[in-house]
Design a protein around this motif. Structure first.
Motif, mmCIF file in Angstrom:
data_model
loop_
_atom_site.group_PDB
_atom_site.id
_atom_site.type_symbol
_atom_site.label_atom_id
_atom_site.label_comp_id
_atom_site.label_asym_id
_atom_site.label_seq_id
_atom_site.Cartn_x
_atom_site.Cartn_y
_atom_site.Cartn_z
ATOM 1 N N ALA A 97 34.573 33.494 1.441
ATOM 2 C CA ALA A 97 35.953 33.697 1.199
ATOM 3 C C ALA A 97 36.178 35.188 0.844
ATOM 4 C CB ALA A 97 36.420 32.811 -0.218
ATOM 5 N N TRP B 84 37.886 31.523 4.750
ATOM 6 C CA TRP B 84 39.184 31.521 4.096
ATOM 7 C C TRP B 84 39.393 32.971 3.421
ATOM 8 C CZ3 TRP B 84 35.730 28.093 4.536
ATOM 9 C CH2 TRP B 84 36.231 26.452 4.403
ATOM 10 N N ARG C 265 43.156 28.292 6.435
ATOM 11 C CA ARG C 265 42.325 29.112 5.889
ATOM 12 C C ARG C 265 43.114 30.415 5.280
ATOM 13 N NH1 ARG C 265 40.085 25.404 6.702
ATOM 14 N NH2 ARG C 265 38.004 24.787 8.007
ATOM 15 N N ASN D 276 44.069 24.658 0.115
ATOM 16 C CA ASN D 276 42.940 25.469 0.619
ATOM 17 C C ASN D 276 42.168 26.123 -0.103
ATOM 18 O OD1 ASN D 276 44.195 25.059 3.136
ATOM 19 N ND2 ASN D 276 45.386 26.974 3.280
#
Length: 392
Positions: free
Chosen positions: A283, A323, A343, A383
């Protein structure tokens, strides 16, 4: 439109560290080599490795601007100087430092849960990179303070990420094991090359293979969060100070082209880390998203020219494993077209000045960018929520 009473899951919340965040649990032999407080010219200053650290103007966080007061500044619509945007400072709110008070604030903001990251801590790795044993000790102490004061999964709503430095690969594995034992759902790291005992090292180097293997086995999320990275050194090549100071950026600092987050993701791809470890989820938070389309264009060219070097199209790898929490001023439509609505995450940066005062207001940006109702729900909640659950 989001349904009435909708509650979001925020991928980017912050606490303001307690004064003893780095010192409460510091091992005695490192006390003078890590963080200390001192009075300098009548002001309380943070010493890191014996040097006054300027990453945060007031690292005591005694008086602060209100959340989101710089939103218009970052959107490019503010009038007046940067200093004028801050307005009147106020005493630190309990919700900035106390987890139960924060839960009440989250209820008012419409947040069911949030990922929590350091404010001061994301600028400390570079300050101690010249003393790797002290660097590792400082973050061991920090993580134990964090677990004690905030918890890694408090009430299944506050998910604070322990900070892992790769400067000492063996320490990184040991610290990750400790974090997993204490129910960490994700870890936060700094992007860019890492200073190890042998010098600058790519995060994809084989020396870190035991660490990445453990991440893969554990099924947790690796977060790269904005902060002070090794790329600060590049600024000195152009006559800028290599010391990063919040809110004291010159125009050149904002115009220098290399993106350490993009290069870090590229390194993990090109060194085969993501191919070898298919359960690693990445992320990118508080890094913006302008770099994403640029990286994808470069990956497209690399795959076309060196297809033998890639087990699959690296763009597809990232669409599966990366993400992104964009800045509110970024081109959200372009980002969706590149990585998909599955994402993208809300990242309000609350309670920081440069974030969004009301996290749910991000839905207005999504709607203006053509996101469907279903896509808005994914971005605003599901998400990010999926990333605080370990893979089975």
């Amino acid at each position: 439109m989001l349904p009435q009473g909708f509650r979001a899951f925020d991928a980017d919340n912050h606490y303001y560290e307690a004064l003893d965040a780095f010192t409460r649990h510091i091992e005695p032999e490192f006390r003078k080599r890590c963080m200390q407080w001192a009075q300098v010219d009548g002001k309380t200053r943070l010493l890191v490795g014996g040097k006054v650290n300027k990453f945060i103007p007031d690292p005591t966080f005694s008086r602060l601007a209100k959340p989101g007061v710089l939103e218009k500044w970052f959107r490019g619509t503010a009038e007046g100087s940067l200093i004028e945007q801050f307005g009147e400072l106020e005493p630190t709110r309990p919700a900035y430092r106390e987890r139960d008070a924060r839960l009440a604030a989250m209820d008012e903001l419409g947040l069911d849960g949030a990922m929590f990251f350091p404010t001061l801590g994301v600028g400390m790795e570079q300050a101690l990179r010249h003393d790797i044993p002290a660097l590792c000790a400082a973050f061991r102490a920090f993580n134990r303070w964090l677990e004690e004061d905030w918890g890694f999964a408090y009430r299944d709503r506050i998910f604070a990420a322990p900070y892992i430095t790769l400067a000492d690969p063996d320490n990184a594995v040991a610290e990750l094991r400790w974090a997993l034992e204490h129910d960490a759902r994700m870890i936060v790291m700094q992007y860019g090359p890492i200073t190890t005992a042998r010098g600058w090292t790519s995060p994809g180097d084989p020396v870190f293979e035991p660490f990445w293997s453990l991440v893969n086995e554990a099924g947790i999320t690796v977060v790269y969060h904005g902060g002070n990275s090794a790329y600060a050194e590049l600024l000195s090549w152009w006559g800028e100070s290599h010391d990063l100071e919040a809110f004291r950026a010159t125009p050149m600092r904002g115009l220098i082209s290399p993106e350490p987050i993009a290069d870090t993701i590229a390194a993990l791809l090109s060194y085969g880390v993501l191919a070898r470890h298919p359960r690693i989820r990445l992320a990118a938070i508080e890094t913006g998203s302008d770099w994403v389309p640029v990286l994808f264009r470069r990956l497209k060219k690399s795959y076309a020219q060196q297809r033998h070097a890639w087990p699959q199209d690296p763009r597809e790898t990232l669409r599966e494993r990366l993400w992104v929490a964009p800045f509110h001023e970024n081109d959200l439509t372009e980002l969706r077209d590149v990585i998909g609505a599955d994402r993208i995450m809300l990242g309000s940066d609350w309670p920081h000045t440069e974030g969004i005062a009301e996290p749910l207001a991000f839905a207005k940006d999504l709607e203006a960018s053509g996101f469907t109702d279903e896509e808005q729900v994914k971005v605003m909640r599901t998400n990010a929520e999926s990333l605080v659950r370990r893979l089975p």
